[in-house]
Design a protein around this motif. Structure first.
Motif, PDB file in Angstrom:
ATOM      1  N   VAL A 185     -32.058  -8.154   9.435  1.00 48.91           N
ATOM      2  CA  VAL A 185     -32.113  -8.392   8.255  1.00 48.91           C
ATOM      3  C   VAL A 185     -32.914  -9.518   7.701  1.00 48.91           C
ATOM      4  O   VAL A 185     -33.426  -9.401   6.782  1.00 48.91           O
ATOM      5  N   MET A 186     -32.553 -10.465   8.278  1.00 51.16           N
ATOM      6  CA  MET A 186     -33.228 -11.868   7.719  1.00 51.16           C
ATOM      7  C   MET A 186     -34.974 -11.729   7.886  1.00 51.16           C
ATOM      8  O   MET A 186     -35.558 -12.321   7.159  1.00 51.16           O
ATOM      9  N   LEU A 187     -35.514 -10.896   8.654  1.00 51.21           N
ATOM     10  CA  LEU A 187     -36.604 -10.643   9.000  1.00 51.21           C
ATOM     11  C   LEU A 187     -37.424  -9.783   7.686  1.00 51.21           C
ATOM     12  O   LEU A 187     -38.602 -10.139   7.474  1.00 51.21           O
ATOM     13  N   PRO A 201     -41.310 -17.281   9.175  1.00 50.14           N
ATOM     14  CA  PRO A 201     -40.509 -18.220   9.963  1.00 50.14           C
ATOM     15  C   PRO A 201     -39.347 -17.614  10.614  1.00 50.14           C
ATOM     16  O   PRO A 201     -38.621 -18.166  11.542  1.00 50.14           O
ATOM     17  N   PHE A 202     -39.112 -16.344  10.060  1.00 47.43           N
ATOM     18  CA  PHE A 202     -37.832 -15.583  10.781  1.00 47.43           C
ATOM     19  C   PHE A 202     -38.330 -14.716  12.080  1.00 47.43           C
ATOM     20  O   PHE A 202     -37.332 -14.134  12.385  1.00 47.43           O
ATOM     21  N   LEU A 203     -39.402 -14.788  12.193  1.00 49.68           N
ATOM     22  CA  LEU A 203     -39.991 -13.789  13.414  1.00 49.68           C
ATOM     23  C   LEU A 203     -39.602 -14.290  14.643  1.00 49.68           C
ATOM     24  O   LEU A 203     -39.039 -13.582  15.717  1.00 49.68           O
ATOM     25  N   PRO A 205     -36.882 -16.408  15.372  1.00 55.42           N
ATOM     26  CA  PRO A 205     -35.651 -16.092  15.912  1.00 55.42           C
ATOM     27  C   PRO A 205     -35.323 -14.585  16.092  1.00 55.42           C
ATOM     28  O   PRO A 205     -34.196 -14.457  16.859  1.00 55.42           O
ATOM     29  N   PHE A 206     -35.934 -13.805  15.304  1.00 53.05           N
ATOM     30  CA  PHE A 206     -35.811 -12.409  15.836  1.00 53.05           C
ATOM     31  C   PHE A 206     -36.161 -12.025  17.091  1.00 53.05           C
ATOM     32  O   PHE A 206     -35.407 -11.121  17.733  1.00 53.05           O
ATOM     33  N   ILE A 207     -37.244 -12.436  17.579  1.00 53.38           N
ATOM     34  CA  ILE A 207     -37.721 -12.104  18.946  1.00 53.38           C
ATOM     35  C   ILE A 207     -36.740 -12.747  19.992  1.00 53.38           C
ATOM     36  O   ILE A 207     -36.129 -12.107  21.058  1.00 53.38           O
ATOM     37  N   LYS A 208     -36.477 -14.049  19.628  1.00 55.86           N
ATOM     38  CA  LYS A 208     -35.594 -14.737  20.781  1.00 55.86           C
ATOM     39  C   LYS A 208     -34.100 -13.804  20.810  1.00 55.86           C
ATOM     40  O   LYS A 208     -33.730 -13.929  22.076  1.00 55.86           O
ATOM     41  N   THR A 209     -33.805 -13.531  19.856  1.00 56.40           N
ATOM     42  CA  THR A 209     -32.177 -12.929  19.788  1.00 56.40           C
ATOM     43  C   THR A 209     -32.653 -11.445  20.508  1.00 56.40           C
ATOM     44  O   THR A 209     -31.499 -11.049  21.280  1.00 56.40           O
ATOM     45  N   LEU A 210     -33.483 -10.665  20.355  1.00 56.91           N
ATOM     46  CA  LEU A 210     -33.878  -9.478  21.095  1.00 56.91           C
ATOM     47  C   LEU A 210     -33.825  -9.562  22.603  1.00 56.91           C
ATOM     48  O   LEU A 210     -33.531  -8.976  23.381  1.00 56.91           O
ATOM     49  N   LEU A 211     -34.428 -10.762  22.904  1.00 57.18           N
ATOM     50  CA  LEU A 211     -34.859 -10.893  24.351  1.00 57.18           C
ATOM     51  C   LEU A 211     -33.703 -11.427  24.976  1.00 57.18           C
ATOM     52  O   LEU A 211     -33.289 -11.333  26.229  1.00 57.18           O
ATOM     53  N   GLY A 229     -37.721 -23.227  17.799  1.00 56.19           N
ATOM     54  CA  GLY A 229     -37.602 -22.384  16.455  1.00 56.19           C
ATOM     55  C   GLY A 229     -37.317 -23.266  15.317  1.00 56.19           C
ATOM     56  O   GLY A 229     -38.000 -22.880  14.316  1.00 56.19           O
ATOM     57  N   SER A 230     -36.757 -24.419  15.497  1.00 55.77           N
ATOM     58  CA  SER A 230     -36.555 -25.225  14.267  1.00 55.77           C
ATOM     59  C   SER A 230     -37.850 -25.939  13.879  1.00 55.77           C
ATOM     60  O   SER A 230     -38.122 -26.044  12.721  1.00 55.77           O
TER      61      SER A 230
END
Length: 241
Positions: A185-187, A201-203, A205-211, A229-230
């Protein structure tokens, strides 16, 4: 805890939360000389909060914890004085900070400091630093202020979901789903806010969460990922916000 050892916050994510929103808020406005003492006061407040909260949990060494808390608090006050002399409007942030801090204190007393509500209130508290930095630099109650608070809040809330999904809630499949859904959603959410470039900037975090969400990870690896990420969130936000 030995009295000769320095007492500093152990939550590594807290260092990013205390600095990233502040820097983004400062960059979104106009950096001024007073930003330096305000940041040092903000940092001192953060460092004081750790021993003060520890004193509520570890009564056997309460005097030591309180001593460190008082030292950091006095340092924070010393740096805050020149800011308040030239910009007394900064005092308006005090009630907001007090309310959020009391929520944190209540959760500590209830031994539920890992609760999601407590994490959210802590993130809002750190975002207040970004708001203060923005207004100190000449900003006002405008869409940019909302962006400074909103995007920082959304990003760091995502880190809470991710960290919980790889540590305390790793075996809870719902948290893995929550983390992935949140980052998905954030993406796309910045598109609806009128700034599609802020999707970038949210790409990461999205990839790390999927992985990694729901998988076993070493704390050091998680720490490195969160630092990266930060940093990328900070740099991209300063360019795109």
């Amino acid at each position: 805890m030995k009295k000769t050892r320095f007492v500093i916050p152990r939550e590594h994510g807290g260092w990013a939360m205390v600095s990233v929103p502040y820097i983004i808020g400062m960059a979104a406005a106009k950096p001024v000389l007073l930003h330096l003492p305000l940041f040092l006061a903000w940092l001192g407040l953060y460092m004081a909060s750790y021993p003060f909260l520890q004193s509520l949990k570890k009564t056997s060494q309460r005097k030591t914890w309180l001593s460190w808390g008082i030292v950091y608090a006095l340092i924070a006050i010393a740096f805050l004085i020149p800011v308040l002399v030239f910009k007394p409007m900064m005092l308006w942030f005090a009630p907001v900070l007090l309310i959020l801090i009391m929520v944190n204190v209540w959760h500590v007393l209830q031994k539920s400091e890992r609760a999601l509500l407590n994490d959210i209130c802590a993130i809002l508290l750190f975002c207040t630093g970004g708001a203060a930095a923005y207004m100190l630099g000449g900003g006002g109650f405008d869409p940019i202020l909302a962006a400074v608070i909103g995007y920082n809040f959304l990003y760091f809330t995502g880190t809470v979901f991710f960290v919980k999904s790889v540590f305390r809630e790793r075996k809870n499949r719902r948290w893995t789903v929550y983390a992935k859904l949140y980052h998905a959603v954030m993406l796309v959410l910045p598109i609806f806010f009128g700034n599609p470039w802020m999707c970038l900037p949210f790409l990461f975090p999205f990839i790390k969460t999927l992985l990694y969400s729901g998988k076993i990870m070493k704390p050091m690896k998680v720490g490195i990922i969160e630092i990266v990420g930060s940093v990328q969130f900070l740099l991209l936000s300063m360019i795109l916000m």
